[in-house]
Design a protein around this motif. Structure first.
Motif, short mmCIF file in Angstrom:
data_model
loop_
_atom_site.label_atom_id
_atom_site.label_comp_id
_atom_site.label_asym_id
_atom_site.label_seq_id
_atom_site.Cartn_x
_atom_site.Cartn_y
_atom_site.Cartn_z
N SER A 89 61.50 88.36 -11.44
CA SER A 89 60.39 89.16 -11.97
C SER A 89 60.24 90.49 -11.23
O SER A 89 59.82 91.48 -11.80
N LYS A 90 60.62 90.49 -9.96
CA LYS A 90 60.49 91.70 -9.13
C LYS A 90 61.66 92.66 -9.33
O LYS A 90 61.49 93.88 -9.34
N TYR A 91 62.84 92.09 -9.48
CA TYR A 91 64.05 92.93 -9.54
C TYR A 91 64.76 92.83 -10.89
O TYR A 91 65.95 93.10 -10.98
N ARG A 92 64.05 92.46 -11.96
CA ARG A 92 64.70 92.19 -13.23
C ARG A 92 65.51 93.38 -13.73
O ARG A 92 66.64 93.21 -14.22
N TYR A 93 64.98 94.60 -13.64
CA TYR A 93 65.70 95.75 -14.18
C TYR A 93 66.89 96.15 -13.31
O TYR A 93 67.92 96.60 -13.82
N LEU A 147 70.11 88.44 -20.84
CA LEU A 147 68.87 88.11 -21.56
C LEU A 147 67.86 87.46 -20.63
O LEU A 147 66.65 87.74 -20.71
N ASP A 148 68.33 86.60 -19.74
CA ASP A 148 67.43 85.92 -18.80
C ASP A 148 66.75 86.90 -17.86
O ASP A 148 65.59 86.71 -17.48
N PHE A 149 67.45 87.95 -17.46
CA PHE A 149 66.86 88.94 -16.55
C PHE A 149 65.66 89.64 -17.20
O PHE A 149 64.72 90.04 -16.50
#
Length: 310
Positions: free
Chosen positions: A19-23, A81-83
């Motif tokens: 959630s913090k580093y998804r991008y 997709l999960d990211f």
């Protein structure tokens, strides 16, 4: 989740602070996936297009790189997709399919490396008989066996796995591997026996065969001229690098999951990625730089009318 949803979907709990580093994760792995596709497909295209690369050794290299593309495509799109998703879940059926393809393609890699080792053995140790042994029919049989043998065996194992009742619905990895066995209510002896049989005949036996053939090659080269030793080094070294790296990573993945060893979550994430990162990403560069004919065509492709200066 209600009970029905728990039965249908599995949670992939191997992600670290997604959630913090998804991008950052998404852009990094998108770049890696595009690089894998472009680099592998470029070498495969050259081998398909250039008539002087229509030799068994280069055909096997193209098959190996195509295998890497299929393995990456089985994992990276879902991973991307999960990211971007708030929850990292996968259906039980899709998980079984992904896990089956991972081990099918992973087994095929060992069999392809074994055929490449045999090709090098015949080329260096029996050069006068090379054309009669490595005919087009022989190459086609080797390629078909490298994919069909693991497919038939994995189909049986997957069928047994699909019949097992689940008592847990959380995987500690970012994709489906044989850790799915840890979700079963009862440990299946049949699955264990079949799994060990598959491991033996599509991993252990090919590796032993490869070690034997390269030992024979080294002994022949030791008694031969410097030119023969140089030729052997240029053609055999890339195969040995790929084999040693892939074998270590594959055995780590199989053994640690089977032993249910508890690694720190970050360490488990890093090690899990190695299996689907190193070989697909670096194989085309290893073969493109170490194999002279492929390197020559790569230079022409990217430099075109500046070949001399490049």
């Amino acid at each position: 989740m209600d009970e029905e949803l728990n039965v249908t979907y599995l949670t992939l709990d191997g992600h670290v602070e997604v959630s913090k580093y998804r991008y950052l994760y998404f852009m990094t792995f998108l770049l890696v996936y595009v690089l894998i596709l472009c680099s592998n497909c470029t070498v495969v295209y050259l081998i398909w297009k250039k008539t002087d690369l229509h030799e068994p050794m280069y055909v096997f290299i193209a098959a190996l790189l195509l295998n890497s593309v299929l393995l990456s495509t089985n994992i990276y799109p879902k991973l991307l997709l999960d990211f971007l998703s708030d929850t990292q879940v996968i259906s039980h059926q899709a998980c079984l399919l992904q896990y089956s393809l991972i081990y099918l393609l992973g087994s095929s890699e060992f069999l392809l490396l074994a055929t490449m080792a045999y090709d090098r053995y015949v080329s260096i140790c029996k050069p006068l008989h090379y054309q009669s042994i490595m005919r087009r029919t022989t190459v086609c049989v080797f390629l078909a066996a490298a994919w069909l043998l693991p497919a038939c065996q994995q189909a049986g194992l997957s069928t047994l796995s699909a019949q097992q009742k689940l008592c847990s619905f959380t995987l500690k990895f970012i994709f489906c591997n044989n850790s799915i066995y840890q979700l079963f209510c009862v440990t299946s002896r049949a699955i264990t026996v079949v799994g060990l049989f598959i491991l033996l005949n599509v991993v252990i036996v090919p590796v032993i065969f490869i070690v034997f053939t390269y030992t024979r090659i080294l002994l022949i080269c030791y008694r031969s001229s410097a030119d023969v030793r140089r030729k052997a080094a240029h053609t055999c070294l890339p195969h040995l690098l790929v084999l040693s790296n892939y074998f270590c990573l594959f055995m780590y993945e199989v053994i640690t999951v089977r032993l249910n060893y508890e690694f720190p979550k970050t360490a488990r994430l890093i090690m899990s990625l190695q299996l689907v990162l190193y070989n697909p990403l670096f194989n085309p560069f290893i073969y493109g730089l170490k194999m002279k004919k492929i390197h020559k065509h790569l230079k022409r492709l990217f430099c075109q009318d500046k070949v001399t200066r490049c």
